[in-house]
Every structure is written in C-alpha cells, then in structure tokens.
Write an enzyme that holds these catalytic residues in place. Structure first.
Site, PDB file in Angstrom:
ATOM      1  N   PHE A 157       0.820  -1.201   0.000  1.00  0.00           N
ATOM      2  CA  PHE A 157       0.000   0.000   0.000  1.00  0.00           C
ATOM      3  C   PHE A 157       0.856   1.255   0.000  1.00  0.00           C
ATOM      4  CE2 PHE A 157      -3.510  -2.726   1.765  1.00  0.00           C
ATOM      5  CZ  PHE A 157      -4.219  -2.686   0.576  1.00  0.00           C
ATOM      6  N   HIS A 454      22.214  55.692  -5.390  1.00  0.00           N
ATOM      7  CA  HIS A 454      22.616  54.598  -6.267  1.00  0.00           C
ATOM      8  C   HIS A 454      21.900  54.710  -7.615  1.00  0.00           C
ATOM      9  CE1 HIS A 454      23.792  50.308  -7.059  1.00  0.00           C
ATOM     10  NE2 HIS A 454      22.728  50.384  -7.847  1.00  0.00           N
ATOM     11  N   GLU A 455      20.583  54.850  -7.555  1.00  0.00           N
ATOM     12  CA  GLU A 455      19.806  54.941  -8.799  1.00  0.00           C
ATOM     13  C   GLU A 455      20.137  56.237  -9.547  1.00  0.00           C
ATOM     14  OE1 GLU A 455      18.351  52.350  -9.867  1.00  0.00           O
ATOM     15  OE2 GLU A 455      18.517  51.282  -7.959  1.00  0.00           O
ATOM     16  N   HIS A 458      23.203  55.700 -11.597  1.00  0.00           N
ATOM     17  CA  HIS A 458      22.922  55.029 -12.877  1.00  0.00           C
ATOM     18  C   HIS A 458      22.344  56.017 -13.887  1.00  0.00           C
ATOM     19  CE1 HIS A 458      23.587  50.969 -11.609  1.00  0.00           C
ATOM     20  NE2 HIS A 458      22.588  50.913 -10.771  1.00  0.00           N
ATOM     21  N   ASP A 530      24.510  44.325 -10.103  1.00  0.00           N
ATOM     22  CA  ASP A 530      25.145  45.153 -11.133  1.00  0.00           C
ATOM     23  C   ASP A 530      26.511  44.584 -11.486  1.00  0.00           C
ATOM     24  OD1 ASP A 530      23.027  46.835 -10.939  1.00  0.00           O
ATOM     25  OD2 ASP A 530      24.045  48.379  -9.753  1.00  0.00           O
TER      26      ASP A 530
HETATM   27 ZN    ZN Z   1      22.320  49.298  -9.494  1.00  0.00          ZN
END
Ligand code: ZN
Ligand code: ADP
Ligand code: MG
Length: 641
Positions: A157, A454-455, A458, A530
């Site tokens: 079973f 950070h942004e 970029h 990144d």
């Molecule tokens: Zn970045």
C-alpha cells in the site's frame, strides 16, 4: 511539405495500448486511508481466525501431567485422545480438560513414570489421533506468516501511495510519463498555437510528415532522425512546440522531465526510461519528449561535485534505448534544453540527438504574434495596440509575454472592468520584468537615501555618456529582489550592439556603485547584481565578441574542467583585459559623477521625496543642471537595479 492546417487526428486503431486507460487504472484505486483501513481489517480478520482455530483445538482448562496421572489412578478419566503432544481428557462426569506430554515419549511410558499401573491405564480408552496436515501446518506457520503478510501488505500500500503522489503513474517502477492522447482535443496543441519560431517549425514539419505517414518514408528506405533536440532560452516555447508536433501529427505524446530523475533512487531512473520507451513503442507512431534533458545529460564523469550515479545511469539508458531502435521504429525522441553547452557530447552523436533545432527569443513581429495568440481569450479595449507592447518588450520570451497578457487581464479584473486596456498592458510590462511592487518592504531613511543616490548614479551616467540608453523612469520602490531600479529605453531593439555601447553600458551600470562609494565612503551589498552583469558583459566582450585590442578578434570557447581551449597564459590575459575594461569604465563613471555632482544631488533628493521620477521630471532636472537630455526614441526597455 504537408499542409500545416490542423487535421482531424486519426483514429489510432494500431495502438494496442490506450495510454488513457492505463492512466485511469493507475489513478482509479481507493485512497490511502481506505487502503490502510482495509489492511487493518484484513489483519484483524486473520488474527480472529487464528485464535478461533486455536480456541477450537484447545477448548478447556489445562491440567499438569501429575494431575492426569492421579486422575487416571482414581478412575476419573474415561478416555484420552492423543494429538501430537497434546492430550484431550474426557472425564467420567463428562467434563473435558487438556494437558501436554513430553513429545519424545509415548503416553503409557509417561504415565508409568508418574506411577500409573498398566491395569489402571487399561481402564482408560486411549485414541492416538494424528493432527490433520492442514491444522498442523497452519498452527505452526500462522504465527510466523501472519506478521509477514501484514508487513507485505503495508509495503504494497505504501508503494501505491508513492505512485499516487506522482500522479500519472502506470505501476510501480514504471515510467512517470505524462501522456497526451491525440483524441483528447482539449489538450491538443498545433503549430497555429505557436507564434514565430518559423525556422523551427519548418524543420519539424518533416517529422510531422513522417509520423503522419511513416510508410511512405520507410518504403523508400529513408532514415528519419531518431532524436531531435530543441534548444532555446527558458520560456521560448520548446515544450509547446514539441506538443504541437504531436498535435499536428495526431500521435500520442509521452513526456517526462529530466529533472524528475535527479531526485530518484539509483536504478529507478533507468527502469523508468526503459518502461517509457516500451510504452511508446507499443503506441507507435509516437513522440517521446524528454524535457530539461540537461538535468540528466550533463557531461559525464567530470567528477565535479561527485558523480551522480542515478543521472549517469538514466542517461546511459536513454542512449541504450535510442541505439536499440530498429530503423523501422516509428518513435521519434524529442528533447529540450536551455543549456546546450553542458550536454554530454555522447548525446549529440549521429543516431542519437543528431538533429538540432534552435528556438530564438522572439523578435518584434513574433512578439506581436505571441501577444495576439494569448489575447484570443481576453476582450481587449479599443485603445489596445499590441504592436506597441511588442515594441517595448525586447528580450521577452513567449512565456513572459503570456504572463504579461495575463497580468493585464488581472489588473482589469481587479478594477472590475470587462476589457483589458493599453494602460493595463503597459503596467504589466514592468510587473513581469521586476516582479510586483513590494509596498510592505520599507527602506530605512539611510537605506532610502543610499538607494536614491545609487539609482541617481545610474541615471546620471546613462544620460551623460553618449552611447548609453536614455532614462525612462527611476524608482526607489523595491520590486522583486531589487531595492530600486532605473528603467532605460534603448535606441533600438538591441539585435546588434557596438563596443562603444557596451563600454557606456558598463560605466552606467557602475554609476550606482561609484555614487555609493563617493558619497558614503563605503559600499553595500546592493550593487552585487550590477557587478555580476558587468563582469559577464566585459568577459563576453573579450572572449566572444573580439572587442579587446590586446587579444584581438578571437572567440574563445568556454573553459571548463577537461575542456581547455586556451592556455593558462591566455586565461590570465583575458582576466587582465576584463579587469581593465571594468576599471576604465569605473573611472569614467566617477568622472561624470564628480563633474555633475549638483545634478546627482538634485536627482537623489527628488527620488527620496517622490520615490518615483518619470522621464519628463527627470529631464527637467537635467536641463536645470546644464545637461542636454537625449532625443526621445521609444523602443525596448532595459532595467538596471
Ligand atoms: Zn544598481
Ligand atoms: P520552454 O519549454 O521553452 O521553457 P514553454 O513551451 O513551456 O517554454 O512555454 C511556456 C508558455 O509560454 C507556453 O505554454 C505558451 O503559453 C507561451 N509561449 C512560449 N512561446 C510561445 C510562442 N512562440 N507562441 C505562443 N506562446 C508561447
Ligand atoms: Mg519547457
């Protein structure tokens, strides 16, 4: 070439085995708890039968031999029945008792030792009764057999339970293949359901033709490829296309996934493969589809991470089965992988998977076609222009386009609308690319500032460097795994990229890292993604695209254990070039950021306040700081986190 139009599937009289019938049998059994209950009931029943027989044989109270002897002497016993070593005593008053004697000695001798005289004994009628064969064996064996039977039942079973978990199983140890019956129209997929992939379809038409009318090919002595391997990025529709071949040809489709073998016990994989091939041969003409074959078909014996016996045995079995095909076998084996580079060369040898079909990511026109296919079931608003969505989604796979349409429909439904609008679809692009917004994930003030810088880094570097993509949107709202992101719109659908674009891209991607380092005199784990991206990009520039002046226009192969297409010395040169490219890019990013420090601060401040900055606002900030924004060109979307 045969017409591609879907044909009514042929009635498969030739197949002695109906896969669906097999399926039903396997799934039709009672539930696990039902099984357990049955087992327990059977056990109880056996136990009671046993005790019944036992009780029948030894009904009354047992007395010691000394009592028997004295009772015989006193003339209280009228008869004794000897059955093996057990004694049934009948008393003169009609009562019955039992006793046992030493099996090696006879009853008269035994009683004599207790002082019973022969005269006394002669008054008792003694019957020697042989135990019946059945009774004897049953009584001897039952105590051993009953637990054994019980254990066997439990195992049986449990094994059924294991199969049940795997759903479509045929029987224990047999193939866990899923079968699609050609007669099941609800499951049927045809080439019409697969958009784009024109070349792949062309190639596969030949297979469809063969499976439809194998006789035509076999009569003329043509050898049809046994194995076709579909290669392509995840979600490009490999599985879909394989099913479409079966659907077009109207043959059963047996599919199994390589990854399923990996977690199995040694030996099970090989036996499953054997069973799968047997089933398919019985149902021929048929297709066997091994999805994710790289899971079992990796280069063998490299010893990396320890050999996986199960994987090797499974792979070997696949090879053995394919080699064992008769030329007249009407079974075609298809396999899919998104890692053709790791496949064992033995798989690709002639007579095995010697036909390779590559499926590329869809281009703009294909993307529109795919969107149309998945829009078939969804009412679209009058403003929807699928061509625009297709334009904005370079790099999307068929699967991602499918989920884009689906997300759009979900957005519409959540707002209780009956139609999907263009805006729903545009919002879905971001959603599919990044995962849903994580409103619950709150950044601390410092984290937010850091992410904003950070942004901004970029975005600023992207806007200043000539060949980097213009910025479309910046956000510090975390999405998926990313804390923030910068959405960029490249000038063209990136089919071909130049060295200058790559270099500017790397610098822009490093912009985040550089901004963090300059402002906070520290770096976080934030830019790890990144760094992965740029390292891979820089490496590709050197080893694949010949974009390094030092090494020149050479495409170097992958370097892996046991496969060394170039020397240590060259490897060191490659590493040096990769690191030079990255160092140069970092210096350029740093220069842009220190030159436009005021712009950086302004962007970061705006971001911290508003969290999301759209293109128009962003360009105003640039102009205010003396930077000319790039000309608008709406094409695809790339994202840097
Ligand atoms: Zn970045
Ligand atoms: P793969 O096996 O290559 O990873 P799948 O075949 O599983 O990809 O594709 C997943 C889903 O994506 C399909 O079920 C289908 O809905 C959609 N899809 C992928 N490629 C296409 C295509 N060319 N045309 C239509 N739909 C597609
Ligand atoms: Mg697949």
């Amino acid at each position: 070439m045969a017409p591609t139009a879907p044909k009514k599937p042929k009635n498969k009289k030739t197949a002695p085995l109906s896969p669906r019938r097999g399926l039903k049998n396997a799934l039709g059994g009672p539930s696990f708890f039902g099984n357990l209950l049955t087992t327990v009931l059977i056990f109880l029943l056996l136990m009671s039968i046993y005790s019944l027989i036992e009780g029948f044989v030894q009904p009354t109270s047992s007395v010691p031999l000394s009592v028997v002897a004295s009772d015989v002497g006193a003339g209280k016993i009228s008869s004794i029945t000897v059955n093996g070593d057990s004694l049934n005593l009948t008393y003169t008053d009609g009562s019955e008792k039992t006793s046992r004697k030493d099996p090696s000695a006879g009853l008269p001798e035994t009683l004599a030792t207790y002082g019973v005289t022969p005269e006394e004994l002669s008054k008792v009628s003694i019957t020697i009764q042989g135990q019946s064969g059945f009774q004897f064996w049953f009584l001897t064996l039952a105590p051993i057999l009953i637990p054994l039977v019980f254990i066997a039942l439990i195992f049986w079973f449990l094994s059924r339970q294991v199969k049940g978990a795997g759903m479509q199983a045929f029987s224990f140890g047999q193939s866990k293949a899923r079968v699609i019956d050609p007669a099941d129209l609800s499951q049927r997929v045809t080439f019409a359901d697969v958009a784009g992939a024109r070349e792949a379809k062309e190639e596969l038409l030949e297979i469809v033709d063969f499976l439809k009318s194998p006789k035509k090919f076999l009569d003329i002595g043509a050898r049809i490829p046994k194995g076709i391997i579909l290669m392509g990025a995840p979600g490009t529709g490999k599985t879909l296309l394989a099913r479409a071949v079966a659907g077009e040809a109207g043959v059963p489709f047996f599919s199994i996934s390589g990854s399923e073998f990996v977690e199995m016990f040694v030996g099970v994989g090989a036996s499953r493969v054997r069973d799968l091939f047997q089933l398919a041969k019985k149902a021929a003409p048929a297709i066997i589809f091994v999805d994710e074959i790289d899971a079992v078909g990796r280069v063998r014996g490299t010893g990396v991470g320890g050999g996986n016996d199960e994987r090797e045995q499974t792979l070997n079995q696949i090879l053995v089965e394919m080699d064992g095909f008769e030329p007249t076998e009407k079974v075609v084996v298809m396999a899919a992988t998104n890692r053709p580079d790791v496949l064992d060369p033995a798989l690709l040898r002639p007579g095995r998977f010697d036909r390779r079909v590559t499926i590329d990511l869809p281009d703009r026109r294909d993307r529109e076609e795919i969107l149309k296919i998945h829009a078939r079931t969804k009412p679209l608003g009058p403003d929807v222009a699928l061509a625009v969505i297709a334009e904005r989604t370079p790099g999307f796979s068929g699967a991602e386009l499918y989920s884009l349409m689906n997300e759009g429909a979900i957005l519409a439904a959540r707002e209780n609308r009956k139609e999907v609008t263009q805006y729903d679809l545009i919002r879905s692009i971001e959603k599919v690319m990044l995962g849903p917004e994580r409103k619950s994930h709150l950044l601390s003030k410092r984290e937010k500032e850091l992410t904003a810088y950070h942004e901004a880094g970029h975005a600023l570097v992207s806007s200043v460097l000539e060949y980097a993509d213009p910025v479309h949107k910046i956000s510090v709202i975390s999405r998926g795994r990313a804390a923030g992101y910068t959405l960029k719109l490249p000038f063209e659908d990136k089919k071909m990229q130049s060295k200058k674009q790559f270099l500017d891209d790397i610098a822009a991607t490093l912009g985040g890292y550089v901004a963090e380092e300059m402002l906070f005199d520290d770096v976080t784990t934030g830019p790890s993604n990144d760094l992965m991206v740029i390292t891979a990009l820089a490496r590709d520039m050197v080893v694949r695209y010949g974009m390094s002046d030092k090494l020149g226009p050479i495409a170097f192969g992958e370097r892996a254990l046991g496969n060394e297409p170039y020397s240590e010395e060259v490897a060191a040169k490659i590493d040096a070039e990769v690191s030079r490219i990255i160092t140069d890019a970092k210096a350029r990013a740093a220069q842009v950021i220190s030159e436009h420090r005021k712009a950086l601060d302004a962007i970061a401040k705006e971001l911290t306040e508003k969290e999301t900055v759209e293109r128009d606002e962003f360009e105003k900030l640039l102009i205010a700081n003396g930077i000319t924004p790039k000309k608008k060109e709406e094409e695809g979307v790339t994202i840097t986190t």
